[in-house]
Motif scaffolding. Structure first.
Motif, PDB file in Angstrom:
ATOM      1  N   VAL A 161       0.798  -1.192  -0.045  1.00 52.02           N
ATOM      2  CA  VAL A 161      -0.050  -0.061  -0.017  1.00 52.02           C
ATOM      3  C   VAL A 161       0.821   1.227  -0.043  1.00 52.02           C
ATOM      4  N   GLN A 162       1.858   1.206   0.801  1.00 48.79           N
ATOM      5  CA  GLN A 162       2.809   2.401   0.915  1.00 48.79           C
ATOM      6  C   GLN A 162       3.746   2.635  -0.501  1.00 48.79           C
ATOM      7  N   ALA A 163       3.779   1.649  -0.982  1.00 46.97           N
ATOM      8  CA  ALA A 163       4.549   1.521  -2.351  1.00 46.97           C
ATOM      9  C   ALA A 163       3.683   2.375  -3.312  1.00 46.97           C
ATOM     10  N   ILE A 164       2.349   1.912  -3.430  1.00 50.55           N
ATOM     11  CA  ILE A 164       1.434   2.318  -4.613  1.00 50.55           C
ATOM     12  C   ILE A 164       1.042   3.802  -4.336  1.00 50.55           C
ATOM     13  N   THR A 165       1.139   4.119  -2.954  1.00 50.13           N
ATOM     14  CA  THR A 165       0.870   5.740  -2.539  1.00 50.13           C
ATOM     15  C   THR A 165       2.063   6.396  -3.079  1.00 50.13           C
ATOM     16  N   TYR A 166       3.420   5.797  -2.687  1.00 46.46           N
ATOM     17  CA  TYR A 166       4.603   6.524  -3.212  1.00 46.46           C
ATOM     18  C   TYR A 166       4.482   6.702  -4.751  1.00 46.46           C
ATOM     19  N   LEU A 167       4.055   5.768  -5.580  1.00 42.26           N
ATOM     20  CA  LEU A 167       4.073   5.832  -6.914  1.00 42.26           C
ATOM     21  C   LEU A 167       3.053   6.710  -7.677  1.00 42.26           C
ATOM     22  N   ALA A 168       2.223   7.232  -6.472  1.00 43.68           N
ATOM     23  CA  ALA A 168       1.078   8.203  -7.082  1.00 43.68           C
ATOM     24  C   ALA A 168       1.678   9.655  -7.267  1.00 43.68           C
ATOM     25  N   SER A 169       2.767   9.861  -6.884  1.00 45.65           N
ATOM     26  CA  SER A 169       3.466  11.266  -6.908  1.00 45.65           C
ATOM     27  C   SER A 169       4.823  11.216  -7.448  1.00 45.65           C
ATOM     28  N   LYS A 170       5.526   9.982  -7.260  1.00 41.08           N
ATOM     29  CA  LYS A 170       7.000   9.524  -7.633  1.00 41.08           C
ATOM     30  C   LYS A 170       7.446   8.597  -8.821  1.00 41.08           C
ATOM     31  N   ARG A 171       8.309   8.717  -9.534  1.00 43.24           N
ATOM     32  CA  ARG A 171       8.678   7.682 -10.293  1.00 43.24           C
ATOM     33  C   ARG A 171       9.947   7.442 -10.207  1.00 43.24           C
ATOM     34  N   PRO A 172      10.376   6.182  -9.707  1.00 39.89           N
ATOM     35  CA  PRO A 172      11.406   5.616  -9.444  1.00 39.89           C
ATOM     36  C   PRO A 172      12.259   4.862 -10.796  1.00 39.89           C
ATOM     37  N   ASP A 173      13.419   4.766 -10.887  1.00 37.74           N
ATOM     38  CA  ASP A 173      14.192   3.870 -12.151  1.00 37.74           C
ATOM     39  C   ASP A 173      13.942   2.612 -11.843  1.00 37.74           C
ATOM     40  N   LEU A 174      13.896   2.185 -10.788  1.00 38.40           N
ATOM     41  CA  LEU A 174      13.552   0.588 -10.580  1.00 38.40           C
ATOM     42  C   LEU A 174      12.899   0.326  -9.287  1.00 38.40           C
ATOM     43  N   ILE A 175      11.942  -0.666  -9.163  1.00 41.29           N
ATOM     44  CA  ILE A 175      11.377  -1.088  -7.973  1.00 41.29           C
ATOM     45  C   ILE A 175      12.009  -2.607  -7.490  1.00 41.29           C
TER      46      ILE A 175
END
Length: 251
Positions: A163-177
């Protein structure tokens, strides 16, 4: 805002004002906020460094401490604290120590703290040019260890649940997960499915982390078509080598 930090304190005291002056004397722009959610939310994106001057009020603001914890994890804030050990103990009962970069015990030398903040801001500026990895795992011990290993070469954001990962991805874009395959409630496969179902995240590379290296377990992981998988038993050298080779293969 590379040379800016947020000083969080409950009101102005002689020491807080002296600290502010010392920070400004070394060229740091100081923004101020009280430990209140409505004030802190103004700084959810910038600046990247929070300097938290603790006090005997921490027991009364546990909701704020939870908010700061979530901001630091989801927005990749650098948190540094000042206070006595009893205050730090209350703080770390809510904000895990792996989220806190460092702590300065009172009484303080404001010039020493200012020098340390200048160093941290310089490192942060350097880190902003690195590739970013989102590390998702429910095991805090593994999170701490893997983050320590990876951050020698990468900007690492850690979250403890899907859930925290999806929340983070709502506003940020990492190069790798790097995504733990086995997690309670929302497991790795479910998170991968959610990532691939959104246009804004579907092309972010995802590598599964798994603790099982037997053929059946590996085949189950591979069948979900991630960009790869890594065993959680890898040592630091092996992990960094695998990540380097992955980035080289897609560059």
């Amino acid at each position: 805002m590379s040379n800016t930090l947020l000083l969080i304190s409950s009101g102005s005291t002689f020491m807080v004002d002296a600290l502010t002056k010392s920070l400004k004397d070394v060229g740091i722009e100081v923004l101020r906020a009280a430990p209140q959610i409505n004030e802190l939310e103004k700084f959810k994106d910038d600046p990247p460094v929070f300097l938290f001057y603790l006090g005997n009020y921490l027991e009364d603001i546990k909701d704020v401490l939870n908010y700061i914890k979530d901001m630091c994890i989801e927005k990749n804030k650098t948190l540094y604290t000042i206070g006595d050990m009893s205050e730090y103990s209350i703080l770390t009962s809510i904000i895990p120590e792996y989220v806190i970069l460092g702590h300065h015990e009172r009484p303080i030398n404001t010039k020493e703290v200012a020098s340390k903040m200048l160093e941290i801001l310089s490192v942060n500026e350097s880190l902003s040019k690195r590739k970013t990895i989102l590390l998702v795992d429910d095991d805090p011990t593994f999170l701490t260890l893997a983050k320590t290993w990876l951050e020698t070469e990468y900007n690492v954001i850690i979250v403890g649940s899907g859930v925290q990962a999806i929340t983070y991805l709502a506003s940020k874009r990492p190069d790798l997960i790097l995504l733990d395959y086995e997690m309670p409630i929302t497991d790795g496969p479910t998170v991968l499915e959610m990532i691939k179902s959104e246009e804004t995240t579907e092309d972010i590379p995802v590598i599964f982390l798994t603790g099982k290296g037997d053929k059946e377990s590996v085949m189950k992981v591979v069948s979900l078509k991630p960009n790869g998988y890594l065993l959680k038993t890898l040592n630091q050298y092996e992990l960094l080598k695998a990540i380097r080779e992955f980035f080289e293969s897609i560059d």
